[in-house]
Write a protein that holds these residues in place. Structure first.
Motif, short mmCIF file in Angstrom:
data_model
loop_
_atom_site.label_atom_id
_atom_site.label_comp_id
_atom_site.label_asym_id
_atom_site.label_seq_id
_atom_site.Cartn_x
_atom_site.Cartn_y
_atom_site.Cartn_z
N UNK A 7 0.84 -1.18 0.00
CA UNK A 7 0.00 0.00 0.00
C UNK A 7 0.88 1.24 0.00
N UNK A 8 0.74 2.12 -0.99
CA UNK A 8 1.58 3.32 -1.01
C UNK A 8 1.19 4.30 0.10
N UNK A 9 2.19 4.94 0.67
CA UNK A 9 1.94 6.01 1.65
C UNK A 9 2.16 7.37 1.01
N UNK A 10 3.26 7.49 0.27
CA UNK A 10 3.60 8.73 -0.41
C UNK A 10 4.07 8.42 -1.81
N UNK A 11 3.70 9.27 -2.74
CA UNK A 11 4.18 9.17 -4.11
C UNK A 11 4.83 10.51 -4.43
N UNK A 34 0.49 10.73 -10.87
CA UNK A 34 1.87 10.31 -10.55
C UNK A 34 1.94 8.81 -10.80
N UNK A 35 2.77 8.43 -11.75
CA UNK A 35 2.84 7.01 -12.11
C UNK A 35 1.50 6.56 -12.67
N UNK A 36 0.97 5.46 -12.16
CA UNK A 36 -0.32 4.94 -12.60
C UNK A 36 -1.39 5.23 -11.56
N UNK A 37 -1.21 6.32 -10.81
CA UNK A 37 -2.15 6.74 -9.77
C UNK A 37 -2.57 8.18 -10.00
N UNK A 38 -3.75 8.51 -9.51
CA UNK A 38 -4.16 9.90 -9.39
C UNK A 38 -4.07 10.23 -7.91
N UNK A 39 -3.36 11.30 -7.58
CA UNK A 39 -3.06 11.64 -6.19
C UNK A 39 -3.88 12.86 -5.78
N UNK A 40 -4.49 12.78 -4.60
CA UNK A 40 -5.12 13.93 -3.98
C UNK A 40 -4.24 14.31 -2.78
N UNK A 41 -3.64 15.49 -2.84
CA UNK A 41 -2.70 15.92 -1.81
C UNK A 41 -3.32 17.07 -1.01
N UNK A 42 -3.48 16.87 0.29
CA UNK A 42 -4.00 17.91 1.18
C UNK A 42 -2.82 18.76 1.62
N UNK A 43 -2.80 20.01 1.19
CA UNK A 43 -1.65 20.90 1.39
C UNK A 43 -1.39 21.17 2.86
N UNK A 44 -2.42 21.42 3.66
CA UNK A 44 -2.23 21.78 5.07
C UNK A 44 -1.87 20.57 5.94
N UNK A 45 -2.53 19.43 5.72
CA UNK A 45 -2.27 18.24 6.53
C UNK A 45 -1.11 17.41 5.99
N UNK A 46 -0.66 17.71 4.76
CA UNK A 46 0.43 16.98 4.10
C UNK A 46 0.15 15.48 4.01
N UNK A 47 -1.08 15.16 3.59
CA UNK A 47 -1.54 13.77 3.46
C UNK A 47 -1.94 13.52 2.01
N UNK A 48 -1.61 12.34 1.51
CA UNK A 48 -1.99 11.95 0.16
C UNK A 48 -3.04 10.83 0.20
N UNK A 52 -6.08 4.47 -7.68
CA UNK A 52 -5.19 3.66 -8.52
C UNK A 52 -5.71 3.57 -9.96
N UNK A 53 -4.78 3.39 -10.88
CA UNK A 53 -5.14 3.21 -12.28
C UNK A 53 -5.86 1.88 -12.49
N UNK A 54 -6.60 1.79 -13.55
CA UNK A 54 -7.33 0.56 -13.85
C UNK A 54 -6.37 -0.53 -14.31
N UNK A 55 -6.68 -1.78 -13.99
CA UNK A 55 -5.84 -2.88 -14.48
C UNK A 55 -5.88 -2.96 -16.01
#
Length: 112
Positions: A7-11, A34-48, A52-55
Motif C-alpha cells: 500500500x503506497x503512503x507517499x508518491x 503520478x505514475x499509474x495513480x491519481x493523487x489527492x494531496x491535502x496541502x495543510x495536513x500533508x496527506x496523500x 489507482x489506475x485501472x488494471x
C-alpha cells in the motif's frame, strides 16, 4: 501462506505528459497524476490519498474535474481508450466509459 499487499503512503513526482495534469479540488487539496495513480494531496495536513489506475491499462493520458468539483474523469491508454469517472468525496468509481468505434488507444483531452 499469507498473502501480503503493498500500500503506497507517499508518491513523489508528477506525470508531465498528461493533459490538464494539476487541479485544485478545493482550497486545500490538489489533484495530479503520478505514475499509474491519481493523487489527492491535502496541502495543510500533508496527506496523500490515491485513486489507482485501472488494471490492463498503460497509464493516464488526461484528467478533467467537474465544475462543481464533485467528480474527476481519468482517461487511460489501453487497447481501447477508457475514461473512468470517480466521486471525489468517496474516491469510488461511478462510471466507466469505452467505445468499440474508437480508432485510438487514448483520449488526450476532456471536459465536463
Amino acid at each position: 501462506m499469507a498473502m501480503s499487499t503493498l500500500t503506497p503512503r507517499y508518491v513523489f513526482g508528477m506525470k508531465g505528459d498528461v493533459m490538464d495534469n494539476i487541479a485544485y479540488v478545493d482550497e486545500s487539496t490538489v489533484l495530479y497524476p503520478a505514475g499509474h495513480n491519481t493523487v489527492l494531496y491535502h496541502i495543510e495536513q500533508k496527506v496523500q490519498k490515491f485513486i489507482p489506475g485501472s488494471p490492463d491499462t498503460e497509464g493516464i493520458s488526461s484528467l478533467a474535474i467537474s465544475a462543481n468539483r464533485k467528480f474527476v474523469a481519468v482517461a487511460e491508454k489501453a487497447e481501447k481508450g477508457m475514461i473512468t469517472v470517480y466521486d471525489l468525496n468517496t474516491l469510488k468509481r461511478r462510471k466507466v466509459l469505452t467505445t468499440a468505434d474508437l480508432g485510438s488507444k487514448e483520449y488526450v483531452s476532456m471536459s465536463f
